[in-house]
Scaffold this active site. Structure first.
Site, PDB file in Angstrom:
ATOM      1  N   CYS A 261       3.757 -28.468 -11.936  1.00 44.20           N
ATOM      2  CA  CYS A 261       4.929 -28.532 -11.058  1.00 44.20           C
ATOM      3  C   CYS A 261       6.138 -29.118 -11.778  1.00 44.20           C
ATOM      4  O   CYS A 261       5.997 -29.977 -12.648  1.00 44.20           O
ATOM      5  CB  CYS A 261       4.634 -29.415  -9.863  1.00 44.20           C
TER       6      CYS A 261
ATOM      7  N   ARG B 248       6.174 -24.431 -18.010  1.00 41.32           N
ATOM      8  CA  ARG B 248       5.127 -25.380 -17.647  1.00 41.32           C
ATOM      9  C   ARG B 248       4.050 -24.758 -16.751  1.00 41.32           C
ATOM     10  O   ARG B 248       3.003 -25.343 -16.552  1.00 41.32           O
ATOM     11  CB  ARG B 248       5.740 -26.589 -16.943  1.00 41.32           C
TER      12      ARG B 248
ATOM     13  N   TRP C 159       2.835 -25.591  -8.789  1.00 43.60           N
ATOM     14  CA  TRP C 159       1.559 -25.106  -9.308  1.00 43.60           C
ATOM     15  C   TRP C 159       0.535 -25.580  -8.287  1.00 43.60           C
ATOM     16  O   TRP C 159       0.327 -26.788  -8.123  1.00 43.60           O
ATOM     17  CB  TRP C 159       1.305 -25.729 -10.672  1.00 43.60           C
TER      18      TRP C 159
ATOM     19  N   ASN D 249       5.814 -34.012  -7.432  1.00 44.98           N
ATOM     20  CA  ASN D 249       4.793 -33.672  -8.436  1.00 44.98           C
ATOM     21  C   ASN D 249       3.675 -34.702  -8.313  1.00 44.98           C
ATOM     22  O   ASN D 249       3.950 -35.884  -8.058  1.00 44.98           O
ATOM     23  CB  ASN D 249       5.349 -33.764  -9.858  1.00 44.98           C
ATOM     24  N   GLY D 250       2.435 -34.282  -8.565  1.00 46.97           N
ATOM     25  CA  GLY D 250       1.315 -35.222  -8.488  1.00 46.97           C
ATOM     26  C   GLY D 250       0.464 -34.939  -7.261  1.00 46.97           C
ATOM     27  O   GLY D 250       0.579 -33.874  -6.645  1.00 46.97           O
TER      28      GLY D 250
ATOM     29  N   GLU E 119     -11.467 -24.150 -31.041  1.00 47.25           N
ATOM     30  CA  GLU E 119     -10.043 -23.932 -30.786  1.00 47.25           C
ATOM     31  C   GLU E 119      -9.752 -22.420 -30.711  1.00 47.25           C
ATOM     32  O   GLU E 119      -8.979 -21.963 -29.863  1.00 47.25           O
ATOM     33  CB  GLU E 119      -9.216 -24.619 -31.887  1.00 47.25           C
TER      34      GLU E 119
ATOM     35  N   LYS F 276      -8.256 -20.539 -27.426  1.00 49.86           N
ATOM     36  CA  LYS F 276      -7.042 -19.705 -27.459  1.00 49.86           C
ATOM     37  C   LYS F 276      -7.330 -18.333 -26.861  1.00 49.86           C
ATOM     38  O   LYS F 276      -6.553 -17.825 -26.068  1.00 49.86           O
ATOM     39  CB  LYS F 276      -6.526 -19.506 -28.898  1.00 49.86           C
TER      40      LYS F 276
ATOM     41  N   GLU G  10      -7.864 -18.528 -23.035  1.00 46.22           N
ATOM     42  CA  GLU G  10      -6.647 -18.902 -22.315  1.00 46.22           C
ATOM     43  C   GLU G  10      -5.698 -17.732 -22.099  1.00 46.22           C
ATOM     44  O   GLU G  10      -5.172 -17.554 -21.021  1.00 46.22           O
ATOM     45  CB  GLU G  10      -5.852 -19.930 -23.142  1.00 46.22           C
TER      46      GLU G  10
ATOM     47  N   HIS H 208     -31.001 -21.812 -31.347  1.00 48.17           N
ATOM     48  CA  HIS H 208     -31.580 -22.642 -30.281  1.00 48.17           C
ATOM     49  C   HIS H 208     -31.197 -22.135 -28.893  1.00 48.17           C
ATOM     50  O   HIS H 208     -31.328 -22.854 -27.912  1.00 48.17           O
ATOM     51  CB  HIS H 208     -31.155 -24.102 -30.463  1.00 48.17           C
TER      52      HIS H 208
ATOM     53  N   LYS I 202       1.380 -25.963 -18.697  1.00 47.72           N
ATOM     54  CA  LYS I 202       1.586 -26.515 -20.032  1.00 47.72           C
ATOM     55  C   LYS I 202       1.145 -27.967 -20.105  1.00 47.72           C
ATOM     56  O   LYS I 202       0.493 -28.386 -21.041  1.00 47.72           O
ATOM     57  CB  LYS I 202       3.063 -26.375 -20.418  1.00 47.72           C
TER      58      LYS I 202
END
Ligand code: AGP
Length: 617
Positions: free
Chosen positions: A2, A27, A77, A102-103, A489, A493, A496, A512, A612
């Site tokens: 947000c 964001r 968001w 926000n929050g 990583e 990527k 995402e 395994h 973000k």
């Protein structure tokens, strides 16, 4: 996540707010809204699902023009309630209080029950509406919007950055924060608020960064701040070095691609004034660093997502180079455990934004838990004025420059460079690194920008390889040692931004269990540096190949992997060391995920459901 923008100016505030919202788009959000206090002293609101352009259309279609000089705006968001117009902020209570938030207000169900019993009507599924109602309730017997907000926030549990306006107290914006960032932009055109300074860089470079619990009463020509105990306080005005132009694609199709190509410069910037020609400057970690590092017996790294992956590489380096026992854990787990905290532990948080709620709260929790113990904190962070830098004793800035693409790229490689510098100075403080070893590592670091440039030239070849993934739903990444972290990583990527299910495993672990996943529709991406585990990795590649999988192997030229059926080998530059190899092998994986996403047609810079900076739990 947000975003908040607000302001009070001499002219119509709407263009400033819309421009600010656009700057916050990176964001991640799913709806947007704006409220202005119009010339007739009435709150005028527009909200829309989707992008800010949809909101602009709504504003144009409105019968009453949004012509006020004071207003608040928001990109949401979704956390509580689906993405929809009715859930979008700003929320308005009884035509007289409007809020953006926000929050998360954790006790909102409790507050909602009481407010409903008092006759308040809820028109959304959000937790935010309780804020507006609470302020409205207190406004009935308060002298100002400030006083009402001060009383209301005492009833909230959780995290918040809040902006409030009201026709009952026109000419004032009240801004307050606890656990969510909020800055005040000061200019001769007016005063403004935002959850991220990026939103205001076109108007001002002068910012006040509110501290935890601060509340500000903002008018056209004044900003008065009170701390969490209600005392009036002065907060320094700081001039930001960021330029608004830094937040542009500069001819690239996506921020992510631009940021991948910025890595040589970002690394140069990270190294600048931190090294001499053959050594690392301890002072780069702050004047207290020498004492702290010399007494460090244990290291605990805490981070999330990509920053966690960087920390994993750091663990290998810190143990290998500095010989200090190092643990790492994702912040969302660490914060709720009862870990054993040992004396002389250095806690390292790693974060691009410096605002990730899990990391920040884990740091606060461990500081509380370790009262009376001799512990220290260091943050490796890309944002100088962030909550993590404020909460930490030592700060090492990564100097990657603003990273806008949700998928972190240059922040990751500069975090690795920072961890390499830390491993060296830590090793030196513990007499584990000789002058020659240090000079060799510094030489490797200095060669990185050139090596990355060379690796970036492989883009066309990787673009071709990306076509392999057109109809794929799964992919596996494998590596050994630090390359396991790089494989993680790479998988992060890919999932995402292309939404392909991707997992990473230490190559030796395949047998395994994960090897059962291998079939002809599941490509395996392997990373093959020329290190002491190369022969072991070669055996793992055989195991995979004999199960008919398509394979892509990124190898150090000197590794000389034997070509096999269904295997594409992509040689990268040769002569990579333990520090340079993980950084260099990251580059083709970034390019691969970018080009797969491009083929899939996803929203690369703002992938679905992601933000973000994750400022909520
Ligand atoms: C990276 O590509 C991700 N978007 C995400 O995992 C990110 O690294 C994580 O949320 C941590 O963010 P931070 O570095 O800002 O703390």
């Amino acid at each position: 996540m947000c975003g908040i923008v607000g302001g009070i100016s001499k002219k119509n505030i709407t263009p400033v707010l819309i421009n600010g919202l656009k700057k916050l788009e990176y964001r991640g959000y799913d709806s947007a809204g704006i409220v202005t206090l119009c010339k007739n002293n009435k709150l005028n609101r527009a909200r829309a699902v989707g992008k800010v352009v949809n909101l602009e259309k709504r504003i144009k279609d409105k019968k009453t023009p949004m012509d006020g000089t004071i207003g608040i705006a928001h990109t949401r968001w979704a956390t509580h309630g689906e993405p929809s117009s009715r859930n979008a902020h700003p929320h308005i209570c009884n035509h007289s209080v409007s809020v953006v938030h926000n929050g998360i207000i954790e006790n909102f169900l409790e507050l909602k029950a009481t407010q409903e019993a008092d006759g308040y009507i809820f028109t959304s599924d959000t937790d935010t509406e309780v804020i507006g109602h609470a302020i409205h309730q207190y406004l009935q017997d308060s002298e100002s919007l400030l006083e009402a907000t001060q009383k209301a926030i005492l009833t909230f549990k959780g995290a918040y950055g809040i902006g409030v306006i009201s026709p009952k107290d026109p000419g004032h914006i009240i801004a307050t924060r606890s656990g969510s960032p909020l800055v005040i932009g000061i200019s001769n055109k007016g005063n403004f608020i935002a959850s991220d300074q990026m939103a205001l860089l076109d108007i001002t470079k002068d910012f006040i960064y509110l501290l935890e619990g601060d509340i500000a009463d903002i008018t056209l020509d004044s900003v008065t701040i009170y701390d969490k105990d209600g005392n009036q306080v002065e907060r320094e005005i700081k001039t930001s070095k960021l330029k608004s132009g830094q937040v542009s694609k500069r001819g690239y199709d996506h921020y992510m691609l631009k940021e991948i190509f910025e890595q040589p410069q970002a690394i140069r910037d990270t190294l600048e004034s931190r090294i001499t020609k053959d050594s690392v400057l301890l002072s780069a970690f702050g004047y207290k660093a020498e004492d702290i590092f010399k007494n460090t017996k244990h290291i605990q790294i805490i981070a999330c997502g990509t920053s966690y992956n960087a920390g994993l590489v750091g663990k290998y380096w810190l143990e290998d180079i500095a010989k200090i026992s190092t643990h790492i854990e994702v912040a969302s787990e660490y914060r709720y455990r009862n870990p054993i905290i040992l004396d002389n532990t250095l806690f390292i948080t790693i974060s691009q934004s410096g605002e990730t709620a899990d990391t920040l709260e884990a740091l606060k929790a461990l500081k509380k838990r370790s009262k009376g113990k001799n512990i220290h904190t260091l943050t490796i962070c890309n944002s100088a004025e962030s909550s993590l830098t404020r909460e930490s004793e030592l700060t090492f800035l990564t100097h990657a420059g603003p990273e806008i693409g949700v998928a972190s790229t240059k922040a990751f490689t500069t975090q690795l460079v920072s961890l390499a510098l830390l491993s060296v100075v830590m090793g030196r403080c513990h007499k584990q690194v000789s002058k020659q070893q240090e000079a060799k590592i510094v030489d490797g670091l200095n060669r990185l920008p050139g090596l990355i440039k060379q690796t970036l030239k492989q883009e066309d070849q990787i673009k071709e390889l990306a076509k392999t993934f057109k109809d794929k739903f799964n992919a596996l990444f494998i590596g050994r040692g630090t390359m396991h972290a790089i494989a993680m990583e790479g998988a992060l990527k890919l999932k995402e931004i292309s939404y392909i299910h991707a997992e990473a495993f230490p190559a030796g672990e395949l047998k395994h269990g994960p090897i059962a996943l291998i079939d002809k529709d599941t490509p395996v991406i392997a990373i093959a540096p020329n290190d002491r585990l190369l022969d072991k990795l070669k055996s793992n590649l055989q195991e995979v190949n004999s199960r008919g999988s398509q394979m892509i192997v990124f190898e150090d030229e000197a590794a000389k992997i034997t070509p096999m059926k269904g295997m594409t080998i992509v040689p990268t530059t040769t002569d990579l060391g333990r520090i340079t190899a993980p950084i260099i092998f990251t580059i083709p994986l970034q390019l691969l995920s970018y080009h797969v996403a491009l083929i899939k047609g996803t929203n690369i810079d703002q992938p679905r459901n992601l933000a973000k900076s994750v400022t909520v739990e």
